[in-house]
Enzyme design. Structure first.
Site, short mmCIF file in Angstrom:
data_model
loop_
_atom_site.label_atom_id
_atom_site.label_comp_id
_atom_site.label_asym_id
_atom_site.label_seq_id
_atom_site.Cartn_x
_atom_site.Cartn_y
_atom_site.Cartn_z
N LYS A 1 7.67 -56.64 -66.20
CA LYS A 1 6.51 -56.23 -67.00
C LYS A 1 6.88 -55.16 -68.02
O LYS A 1 6.37 -55.15 -69.15
CB LYS A 1 5.40 -55.69 -66.08
CG LYS A 1 4.67 -56.77 -65.29
CD LYS A 1 3.56 -56.17 -64.44
CE LYS A 1 2.83 -57.25 -63.66
NZ LYS A 1 1.77 -56.69 -62.80
N ILE B 1 1.76 4.47 1.72
CA ILE B 1 1.62 5.02 3.07
C ILE B 1 1.98 6.50 3.03
O ILE B 1 3.05 6.88 2.55
CB ILE B 1 2.56 4.29 4.07
CG1 ILE B 1 2.39 2.77 3.93
CG2 ILE B 1 2.29 4.77 5.49
CD1 ILE B 1 0.99 2.26 4.16
N TRP C 1 2.55 -48.35 -54.46
CA TRP C 1 3.97 -48.35 -54.13
C TRP C 1 4.76 -47.24 -54.79
O TRP C 1 5.95 -47.09 -54.54
CB TRP C 1 4.60 -49.69 -54.48
CG TRP C 1 4.17 -50.30 -55.79
CD1 TRP C 1 3.27 -51.31 -55.96
CD2 TRP C 1 4.62 -49.95 -57.12
NE1 TRP C 1 3.13 -51.62 -57.30
CE2 TRP C 1 3.95 -50.79 -58.03
CE3 TRP C 1 5.52 -49.01 -57.63
CZ2 TRP C 1 4.15 -50.73 -59.40
CZ3 TRP C 1 5.72 -48.93 -59.00
CH2 TRP C 1 5.05 -49.80 -59.87
N SER D 1 -4.67 -50.27 -59.35
CA SER D 1 -5.12 -50.65 -60.69
C SER D 1 -6.65 -50.65 -60.78
O SER D 1 -7.36 -50.85 -59.79
CB SER D 1 -4.60 -52.04 -61.05
OG SER D 1 -5.27 -53.04 -60.30
N HIS E 1 13.71 -4.03 1.60
CA HIS E 1 13.64 -4.05 0.14
C HIS E 1 14.54 -5.16 -0.39
O HIS E 1 15.73 -5.21 -0.04
CB HIS E 1 14.08 -2.70 -0.44
CG HIS E 1 13.91 -2.61 -1.93
ND1 HIS E 1 12.69 -2.37 -2.53
CD2 HIS E 1 14.80 -2.77 -2.94
CE1 HIS E 1 12.84 -2.36 -3.84
NE2 HIS E 1 14.11 -2.60 -4.12
N LEU F 1 -7.66 -44.80 -59.89
CA LEU F 1 -7.25 -46.03 -60.57
C LEU F 1 -6.28 -45.74 -61.72
O LEU F 1 -5.54 -44.77 -61.69
CB LEU F 1 -8.50 -46.78 -61.03
CG LEU F 1 -9.54 -47.03 -59.92
CD1 LEU F 1 -10.79 -47.67 -60.50
CD2 LEU F 1 -8.96 -47.88 -58.81
N GLN G 1 0.83 -1.20 0.00
CA GLN G 1 0.00 0.00 0.00
C GLN G 1 0.87 1.26 0.00
O GLN G 1 2.04 1.22 0.38
CB GLN G 1 -0.93 0.00 1.22
CG GLN G 1 -1.95 -1.14 1.21
CD GLN G 1 -2.78 -1.15 2.48
OE1 GLN G 1 -2.24 -1.11 3.59
NE2 GLN G 1 -4.09 -1.23 2.32
N SER H 1 1.91 -48.22 -69.18
CA SER H 1 3.17 -48.91 -68.87
C SER H 1 3.56 -48.73 -67.42
O SER H 1 4.16 -49.60 -66.80
CB SER H 1 4.30 -48.36 -69.75
OG SER H 1 4.68 -47.05 -69.36
N ALA I 1 1.57 -50.53 -49.60
CA ALA I 1 1.93 -51.57 -50.57
C ALA I 1 2.92 -52.53 -49.92
O ALA I 1 3.80 -52.12 -49.16
CB ALA I 1 2.56 -50.93 -51.80
N CYS J 1 1.00 -41.93 -61.52
CA CYS J 1 -0.36 -42.24 -61.98
C CYS J 1 -0.85 -41.28 -63.06
O CYS J 1 -1.67 -41.66 -63.90
CB CYS J 1 -1.32 -42.23 -60.79
SG CYS J 1 -1.27 -40.71 -59.81
N ASP K 1 12.05 4.19 -2.80
CA ASP K 1 13.21 3.37 -2.41
C ASP K 1 14.51 4.16 -2.48
O ASP K 1 15.56 3.65 -2.87
CB ASP K 1 13.32 2.12 -3.29
CG ASP K 1 12.05 1.28 -3.28
OD1 ASP K 1 11.33 1.32 -2.27
OD2 ASP K 1 11.77 0.62 -4.30
#
Length: 885
Positions: A757, A90, A573, A651, A106, A674, A88, A805, A599, A707, A142
């Protein structure tokens, strides 16, 4: 002496007690009014002793002393005012009234750190010395003459709490009492404060204690510890204020294992480790934070940031119930404002303060000596139910959370050590398949086995689906706020980014992807996908629709978009991680749970992803990964009655079979991406160099295992030969080799069966009369390498003109520039419709062609430009449903 004690707190209480012990008469205690019905400890002590206690709300109004208050004070006849801790203002009429004036304690070495937050600033500035001053009060802040000072060393990891408890509190009480003794003996000095070295800092409050990350680690550490515990240094994390406690400097720079935590403004993400949250300064050095507190007051151990906490409440034994009732009585005695203690009663919201935390911890020790609590345990378990659960777990020795156990296969490769899980991931755990069945996954670069991988069986599928169903219906995932769900997905993306080099390396050795492409596309786009869909979590909204079936027309209906439940995902894959991301991210964003079959030939990045998802904090059962065969695992997922949707990329033949199984089983939703035979039409008015460059990319990107690859190029007859010549010249420059070599352009095909393939595919083209310009055969070296291939003179009836392919094979045919509709007919004369493209400088022609190409995506003067924000999917037998967007 007759003394008036003006102040508050435990410190003021202790000074009061010691002054009485020293023989002084306390003629009055002036303290703050009761808060929430609870008196300050100083007032409580004085009232017990029968000392007059005054609880003035204020001493001044508009800067002027209140006469009635001053008169009551003067009536005590004090010869000295002692202000051990006073909040407070004072008035000087009180300060100067006693015979010996007033002295104030302090907590700094004046003239340094004048002001109300002296301890904070001692630490914030990194002072090596701290201490306290007892000084004579004057009309400054202070600034009065010094009576007594004591100093101490400030330890590198001191906080406000530690330095206060170790020195400022116990020695401060002694020093204040000694100062009074010196006054009584007439030996008290009045040393004028020097101006040199004087500092004044503002009061530290929550709004000015935000962390500035553009500082060294030591400065960040000093700021955090200087605000610990009051007011608490904070920063924005995941859209909310998070306060940091318990900072320590980290001396060594050893890389930490943990999960990254993105912090806006920080020089780099923090890392949540077993020890806490590792933070980094602008100088690259580190500090460790032990605890975090959220805006609602809940405090957690920083190491637990990504964890969901204890799952189910423990069932109490009779003995534990008796302990709980004892603690309920303790809570009632502390929380005098609460009429009764319910399970939901919050300790702090019911009026408890820090001193009550200390008392509660001690009360627990009295009743259960084996339950050694820390103050933080109370802050982390603020409701009575959570507090009792925590105590009981500690008494049982069950307070530690289980860690994720991973049986890694480790390899030193690509200048790093990669750590690969190889078991099934079901319900948050890596487990062996039924019967311990495994298979070998092969490195296509040299044909050698990478490791053994668990091979899922039907019973494993059933367990995974059951876990996913329970997580959706009973677990926290189904109840989670969408924004919190998004936060976890963001964390997962951040963790993937932290491990992106490792993921790209695994992708390269398991699928044959060139490392640089894997880093940018396979992994990079996967991270982008999760971040994109994390942002969608709290933006999935329905509609409000007026209806007029009744009068007056004040009725409406609303729609609500809800998650489906368990989603099965079967991926190919060619892009193992990216296909996972495209499908999984959307499922998670909507609140679904996932059972995913990678996959069989490329399972490793999916399993690494599972590990990262667990470490990101996704609850058990939300993600399940099952390497295995399509005939077994894929079929069971298609047939399973608890799966509500199945997403498949692969596929057309398998897609048809899946669609039939999903219909027969439980009419589950299906999305299919697909096969494709994407046409690319190149007109003579194109940018030739760009058309050659993008045309090659359309075919040879990712070794042709793409794809949307251009399965057939229609090149206008007037530029056909020139185009082919330039393509062949560029093909001959392509470097075929190890995908981890940064100079490699073209890596191995994914697996041996696919390579075989491709050999047959090209032999068929030659037999049917197409002209093989280059390539067409396996590269004579270890591994599954196939030469980039170019065919010309391909007629519409040929096998290679109609069938995909899925490899590095360019199929070219001529067309006349005057016959645009005819080339469109030829381009559309396929049962596929995934992608397509056109190259021309004529915008009208580009629009005309793109409108008439029957494909889900049409690229104009570019190719392979997909983005997470753009929907992706096909027409006809290329499937239905969309990924992304």
């Amino acid at each position: 002496m007759k003394i008036a004690v003006i102040g508050q707190s435990l410190f003021g209480q202790e000074v009061y007690k010691e002054l009485r012990k020293d023989g002084h008469t306390i003629v009055g205690v002036f303290t703050i009014p009761d808060k929430d019905g609870k008196a300050d400890p100083l007032a409580t002590e004085a009232e017990t002793d029968g000392v007059a206690v005054f609880k003035f709300p204020r001493w001044r109004v508009k800067g002027q002393a209140i006469p009635e208050v001053v008169d009551q004070y003067k009536a005590t006849g004090a010869e000295l005012n002692v202000l051990p801790f006073c909040s407070q203002f004072i008035p000087m009429e009180v300060i100067d009234h006693p015979k010996h004036g007033s002295i104030i304690y302090h907590p700094s070495l004046l003239p340094r750190h004048r002001g109300a937050s002296a301890i904070n600033w001692t630490l914030i500035h990194g002072d090596n010395k701290g201490g306290f001053t007892v000084f004579w009060a004057d009309d400054g802040l202070d600034t009065g003459p010094i009576l007594l000072q004591r100093e101490c060393d400030v330890e590198p990891n001191d906080t406000v709490n530690t330095i206060y408890k170790r020195f400022l509190y116990p020695e401060g009480v002694k020093g204040t009492v000694e100062a009074v003794r010196l006054i009584a003996e007439g030996r008290a000095p009045r040393i004028t404060q020097p101006q040199e070295g004087a500092t004044y800092e503002c009061i530290q409050k929550k709004d000015n204690s935000k962390i500035d990350w553009n500082q060294s680690a030591e400065a960040l550490h000093n700021w955090i510890r200087g605000n610990d515990k009051v007011p608490g240094a904070w920063a924005e994390v995941d859209g909310q204020k998070v306060t940091f406690y318990g900072s320590t400097l980290v001396e060594n720079s050893t890389p930490a294992n943990g999960q990254p935590l993105e912090i806006p403004g920080a020089s780099r993400p923090g890392i949540v480790t077993k020890a806490g949250l590792l933070l980094f300064g602008s100088d690259g050095k580190a500090l460790l934070v032990k605890n975090l507190q959220f805006e609602d007051g809940k405090m957690i151990a920083a190491a637990q940031y990504f964890r969901s906490g204890n799952s189910a409440a423990v069932e109490l034994t009779e003995e534990e119930k008796a302990f709980a009732e004892q603690m309920r009585a303790v809570w009632q005695s502390i929380l005098t404002n609460a009429s009764q203690i319910e399970d939901s009663t919050d300790f702090f919201k019911s009026g408890a303060a820090s001193m009550d935390v200390v008392r509660l911890v001690e009360e627990v020790k009295l009743r259960a000596s084996s339950c050694q609590l820390q103050n933080e345990d109370v802050y982390m378990n603020t409701t009575f139910q959570d507090f009792i659960q925590m105590c009981v777990r500690k008494l049982r020795g069950e307070d530690d959370e289980e860690e994720l156990v991973v049986d890694y296969v480790e390899k030193n490769i690509n200048n790093m050590t990669i750590k690969m899980p190889h078991q099934l991931f079901i319900n948050g755990e890596f487990v062996d398949a039924e019967g311990g069945k495994t298979y070998k996954t092969i490195n296509p670069t040299d044909g050698t086995a990478i490791c053994d991988v668990s091979l899922a069986q039907i019973s494993d599928v059933d367990m995974a689906v059951a876990a996913a169903k329970e997580a959706f219906e009973e677990g926290e995932w189904g109840k989670m706020n969408p924004r919190d769900r998004g936060r976890l997905i963001y964390k997962l993306a951040d963790l993937m980014e932290e491990h992106q080099e490792e993921l790209a390396t695994i992708e390269a050795i398991d699928s044959g992807a060139v490392y640089t492409l894997a880093l940018k596309t396979h992994v990079g786009m996967s991270i982008q996908t999760f971040r994109y869909f994390a942002g969608w979590c709290d933006k999935i909204q329905g509609s409000t629709i007026p209806i007029n079936q009744a009068r007056p027309n004040r009725n409406l209906t609303f729609t609500k978009k809800e998650p489906i439940g368990v989603c099965a995902i079967v991926i190919p894959w060619n892009y193992p991680l990216m296909m996972l991301a495209w499908k999984t991210a959307a499922c998670l964003a909507a609140g679904n749970t996932v059972v995913l079959k990678p996959a069989q030939v490329t399972p490793l990045t999916a399993l690494k992803f599972a590990e990262l998802a667990a470490r990101a904090g996704l609850p058990k059962g939300v993600i399940n990964i099952l390497p295995g065969s399509g005939a077994l695992v894929g079929q069971r997922l298609s047939d399973h009655p608890d799966v509500r949707k199945l997403g498949f990329t692969g596929s057309t033949e398998i897609g048809k079979h899946i669609m039939k199984s999903c219909a027969v089983s439980n009419v589950k939703k299906v999305s299919l991406e697909l096969g494709g035979k994407s046409p690319l039409i190149i007109f003579s008015d194109c940018d030739m160099d760009k058309a050659v460059r993008m045309g090659m990319s359309s075919v040879f990107f990712n070794k042709g295992e793409n794809c949307i690859a251009a399965g057939r190029l229609f090149v206008e007859d007037t530029i056909h030969d020139q185009f082919v010549k330039k393509v062949v010249e560029e093909v001959q420059k392509m470097r075929i080799g190890d995908p981890l070599d940064r100079s490699t352009d073209h890596g191995p095909q994914n697996h041996k069966a696919h390579l075989d393939k491709l050999v047959v595919y090209c032999q068929t083209g030659i037999k049917e009369g197409a002209t093989l310009v280059c390539g067409g055969k396996q590269v004579q070296r270890p591994g599954f390498f196939f030469e980039p291939t170019v065919f010309t003179d391909v007629q519409d009836h040929m096998y290679i003109a109609k069938e995909e392919s899925f490899g590095p094979v360019m199929i070219t045919s001529k067309f006349r520039g005057s016959e645009v509709d005819d080339v469109l007919r030829r381009a559309n004369a396929t049962e596929y419709g995934l992608a397509s493209g056109v190259f021309t400088r004529d915008i009208s022609k580009a629009l005309y062609v793109s409108e008439r190409l029957n494909a889900g995506t049409v690229f104009v003067n570019t190719y392979n430009k997909t983005d997470v924000a753009a929907p992706f999917g096909g027409f006809k037998q290329s499937g239905f449903g969309k990924d992304l967007g």
